[in-house]
Design an enzyme around this catalytic site. Structure first.
Site, PDB file in Angstrom:
ATOM      1  N   TYR A  31       0.837  -1.203   0.000  1.00 45.05           N
ATOM      2  CA  TYR A  31       0.000   0.000   0.000  1.00 45.05           C
ATOM      3  C   TYR A  31       0.873   1.257   0.000  1.00 45.05           C
ATOM      4  O   TYR A  31       0.646   2.200  -0.759  1.00 45.05           O
ATOM      5  CB  TYR A  31      -0.959   0.011   1.200  1.00 45.05           C
ATOM      6  CG  TYR A  31      -1.623   1.354   1.381  1.00 45.05           C
ATOM      7  CD1 TYR A  31      -2.512   1.833   0.414  1.00 45.05           C
ATOM      8  CD2 TYR A  31      -1.329   2.165   2.476  1.00 45.05           C
ATOM      9  CE1 TYR A  31      -3.080   3.098   0.544  1.00 45.05           C
ATOM     10  CE2 TYR A  31      -1.898   3.420   2.609  1.00 45.05           C
ATOM     11  CZ  TYR A  31      -2.766   3.880   1.645  1.00 45.05           C
ATOM     12  OH  TYR A  31      -3.308   5.131   1.760  1.00 45.05           O
ATOM     13  N   TYR A 137      -9.813  15.919   1.822  1.00 45.33           N
ATOM     14  CA  TYR A 137     -10.570  15.268   0.754  1.00 45.33           C
ATOM     15  C   TYR A 137     -12.008  15.733   0.909  1.00 45.33           C
ATOM     16  O   TYR A 137     -12.547  15.721   2.028  1.00 45.33           O
ATOM     17  CB  TYR A 137     -10.508  13.742   0.885  1.00 45.33           C
ATOM     18  CG  TYR A 137      -9.236  13.126   0.342  1.00 45.33           C
ATOM     19  CD1 TYR A 137      -8.779  13.444  -0.938  1.00 45.33           C
ATOM     20  CD2 TYR A 137      -8.513  12.201   1.090  1.00 45.33           C
ATOM     21  CE1 TYR A 137      -7.616  12.861  -1.446  1.00 45.33           C
ATOM     22  CE2 TYR A 137      -7.351  11.619   0.580  1.00 45.33           C
ATOM     23  CZ  TYR A 137      -6.917  11.961  -0.683  1.00 45.33           C
ATOM     24  OH  TYR A 137      -5.778  11.388  -1.192  1.00 45.33           O
ATOM     25  N   HIS A 263       0.730  12.893  -6.845  1.00 42.87           N
ATOM     26  CA  HIS A 263       0.293  11.988  -5.779  1.00 42.87           C
ATOM     27  C   HIS A 263       1.259  10.798  -5.641  1.00 42.87           C
ATOM     28  O   HIS A 263       0.867   9.673  -5.357  1.00 42.87           O
ATOM     29  CB  HIS A 263      -1.117  11.483  -6.099  1.00 42.87           C
ATOM     30  CG  HIS A 263      -2.004  11.264  -4.903  1.00 42.87           C
ATOM     31  ND1 HIS A 263      -3.071  12.079  -4.612  1.00 42.87           N
ATOM     32  CD2 HIS A 263      -2.002  10.309  -3.928  1.00 42.87           C
ATOM     33  CE1 HIS A 263      -3.691  11.619  -3.526  1.00 42.87           C
ATOM     34  NE2 HIS A 263      -3.052  10.559  -3.100  1.00 42.87           N
ATOM     35  N   GLY A 296       9.122  11.590  -5.432  1.00 44.15           N
ATOM     36  CA  GLY A 296      10.401  11.000  -5.821  1.00 44.15           C
ATOM     37  C   GLY A 296      11.641  11.692  -5.293  1.00 44.15           C
ATOM     38  O   GLY A 296      12.747  11.331  -5.686  1.00 44.15           O
TER      39      GLY A 296
HETATM   40  C1  LIG Z   1       0.897   5.589   1.325  1.00 44.98           C
HETATM   41  C2  LIG Z   1       0.548   6.934   0.765  1.00 44.98           C
HETATM   42  C3  LIG Z   1      -0.625   7.549   1.168  1.00 44.98           C
HETATM   43  C4  LIG Z   1      -0.950   8.804   0.682  1.00 44.98           C
HETATM   44  N1  LIG Z   1      -2.075   9.422   1.152  1.00 44.98           N
HETATM   45  C5  LIG Z   1      -2.373  10.671   0.719  1.00 44.98           C
HETATM   46  C6  LIG Z   1      -3.487  11.362   1.260  1.00 44.98           C
HETATM   47  O1  LIG Z   1      -4.194  10.864   2.120  1.00 44.98           O
HETATM   48  N2  LIG Z   1      -3.747  12.609   0.782  1.00 44.98           N
HETATM   49  C7  LIG Z   1      -2.962  13.199  -0.178  1.00 44.98           C
HETATM   50  O2  LIG Z   1      -3.235  14.336  -0.568  1.00 44.98           O
HETATM   51  N3  LIG Z   1      -1.889  12.582  -0.678  1.00 44.98           N
HETATM   52  C8  LIG Z   1      -1.573  11.330  -0.251  1.00 44.98           C
HETATM   53  N4  LIG Z   1      -0.460  10.713  -0.760  1.00 44.98           N
HETATM   54  C9  LIG Z   1       0.437  11.422  -1.690  1.00 44.98           C
HETATM   55  C10 LIG Z   1       1.509  12.188  -0.934  1.00 44.98           C
HETATM   56  O3  LIG Z   1       0.977  13.320  -0.293  1.00 44.98           O
HETATM   57  C11 LIG Z   1       2.620  12.703  -1.875  1.00 44.98           C
HETATM   58  O4  LIG Z   1       2.041  13.396  -2.950  1.00 44.98           O
HETATM   59  C12 LIG Z   1       3.535  11.615  -2.408  1.00 44.98           C
HETATM   60  O5  LIG Z   1       3.666  10.546  -1.511  1.00 44.98           O
HETATM   61  C13 LIG Z   1       4.905  12.221  -2.702  1.00 44.98           C
HETATM   62  O6  LIG Z   1       5.723  11.324  -3.300  1.00 44.98           O
HETATM   63  P1  LIG Z   1       6.858  10.443  -2.547  1.00 44.98           P
HETATM   64  O7  LIG Z   1       6.129   9.401  -1.767  1.00 44.98           O
HETATM   65  O8  LIG Z   1       7.581   9.889  -3.724  1.00 44.98           O
HETATM   66  O9  LIG Z   1       7.696  11.350  -1.694  1.00 44.98           O
HETATM   67  C14 LIG Z   1      -0.112   9.448  -0.275  1.00 44.98           C
HETATM   68  C15 LIG Z   1       1.059   8.808  -0.689  1.00 44.98           C
HETATM   69  C16 LIG Z   1       1.406   7.566  -0.170  1.00 44.98           C
HETATM   70  C17 LIG Z   1       2.696   6.931  -0.620  1.00 44.98           C
END
Ligand SMILES: Cc1cc2nc3c(=O)[nH]c(=O)nc-3n(C[C@H](O)[C@H](O)[C@H](O)COP(=O)(O)O)c2cc1C
Length: 371
Positions: A31, A137, A263, A296
């Protein structure tokens, strides 16, 4: 400092991820780690930063360096913030409380997800004065959504981060295979009163994707940015932008900032790596609003690249989750401090004493001053 150690004596975030993988259930690791469909955007996010050369300056006095800055007026000790990610109790028992304490210890900012396993009030209380933003959200249930915004404001959140790249969830095939759901005892704690707290197993699909399809409002438009501004006094940051025209629209609709983000490659597979669109977006908004970026970033050099392209700060998503999985609060704190050390080190080597020295000529060959 030449780059600190990550938790578990990992030398870098790839090693840390392997340690985290050993500690997490397959369902939780997949996940956290996965992206949508073929995971091309997920991989490109990392690869695109690495392709940007850093044209270091020489014979600059870098003996004293400063990393501190502000985001929407809130002072932070470095331009490295915590991205909103859901369900931190899948990583460690203290969940979001561990994360916010780590952020406070590093004097930086956490963005709390709507989908947290700890209620906003508890997380804000544990922030101990450190700035916290709330990621929103928008639910079909607008009454519950408005109530949530009001709770965030009352609890002390300093901005609302409206995520706009998720009208539906991306198809994360690993979650489908694992039939992802929240284990017994874990819930969407911000949504208990509204009756939207459970993410159960849903046959042969991702329980979270089903939850989102059922509960979130896919009819959201730019008008809803105005609606959100009408129900809160907090500044609004729009997250999930990859186009200059959308960033300008966000500014036109009164947003105080944008997060350039796909995201973490979890939504539209094929959307561009954020490193490739950040520069044009920063140019288009011309300093009208603050531009943040995520996706990233895995090295201090990536943060330096982002600053040079016009970002005010960089958000870390998965790296924080790996830190939580390996060492809870200390683990997340360790990730932040190791990234601080890497950024500091790369600034010295690049000839930057201050963050304002990270200018576009650092990443564009031949664009420096020719005097
Ligand atoms: C496990 C997971 C859960 C996430 N949940 C949310 C969330 O609830 N709301 C949101 O706006 N972005 C969510 N994101 C996106 C992160 O805010 C972010 O854009 C992204 O993880 C950045 O990339 P990185 O993981 O490569 O640093 C999620 C990302 C991951 C990996």
């Amino acid at each position: 400092m030449s780059g600190g150690m990550f938790p578990g004596d990992a030398l870098n975030l790839d090693e840390l991820e392997q340690l985290a993988r050993e500690r997490l259930s397959k369902m939780a690791y997949d996940y956290y780690a996965s992206g949508a469909r073929d995971e091309r955007t997920l991989r490109e996010n990392v690869a695109a930063w690495a392709r940007i050369a850093l044209h270091h300056r020489v014979l600059v006095d870098v003996s004293a360096r400063s990393l501190s800055t502000t985001v929407l007026g809130a002072p932070v000790s470095m331009p490295v913030l915590i991205a909103p990610t859901a369900f931190h109790k899948l990583a460690c028992e203290a969940g979001e409380l561990a994360t916010v304490r780590a952020a406070a210890r590093s004097r930086t900012l956490m963005i709390l997800s709507s989908l947290s396993n700890t209620a906003i009030e508890e997380v804000c209380a544990a922030a101990a004065g450190a700035p916290l933003w709330f990621q929103l959200y928008v639910y079909r249930d607008r009454t519950a959504t408005e109530a949530l915004v009001a709770r965030a404001e009352a609890a002390g959140a300093r901005a609302i981060v409206l995520t706009v790249d998720a009208p539906l969830f991306g198809r994360r095939e690993r979650d489908v295979r694992n039939r992802f759901h929240l284990p017994v005892g874990l819930r969407v704690e911000n949504m208990t009163a509204a009756g939207h707290a459970d993410v159960p197993e849903r046959g042969a699909e991702s329980g979270l994707a089903a939850y989102i399809a059922e509960k979130l409002d896919p009819s959201l438009t730019w008008k809803d940015v105005a609606w959100l501004r009408s129900v809160t006094r907090l500044p609004v940051v729009v997250k999930g932008i990859v186009r200059p025209d959308d960033a300008v629209r966000a500014a036109d609709h009164g947003a105080s900032g944008v997060v350039v983000s796909n995201h973490g490659g979890r939504q539209l597979d094929g959307s561009p790596a954020t490193a490739t669109v950040l520069g044009p977006i920063a140019d288009a908004v011309q300093g009208r609003i603050e531009v943040l970026v995520d996706g990233g970033a895995r090295r201090g050099t990536d943060v330096l690249r982002a600053l040079s392209l016009g970002a005010r700060a960089v958000l870390l998503g998965r790296p924080i989750l790996w830190g939580l999985a390996v060492g809870g609060e200390d683990g997340a704190h360790g990730v932040l401090e190791a990234m601080r050390a890497e950024l500091d080190h790369s600034m010295a080597l690049a000839g930057c004493a201050r963050l304002s020295d990270a200018t576009r000529d650092l990443v564009e060959a031949g664009s420096g001053d020719r005097r």
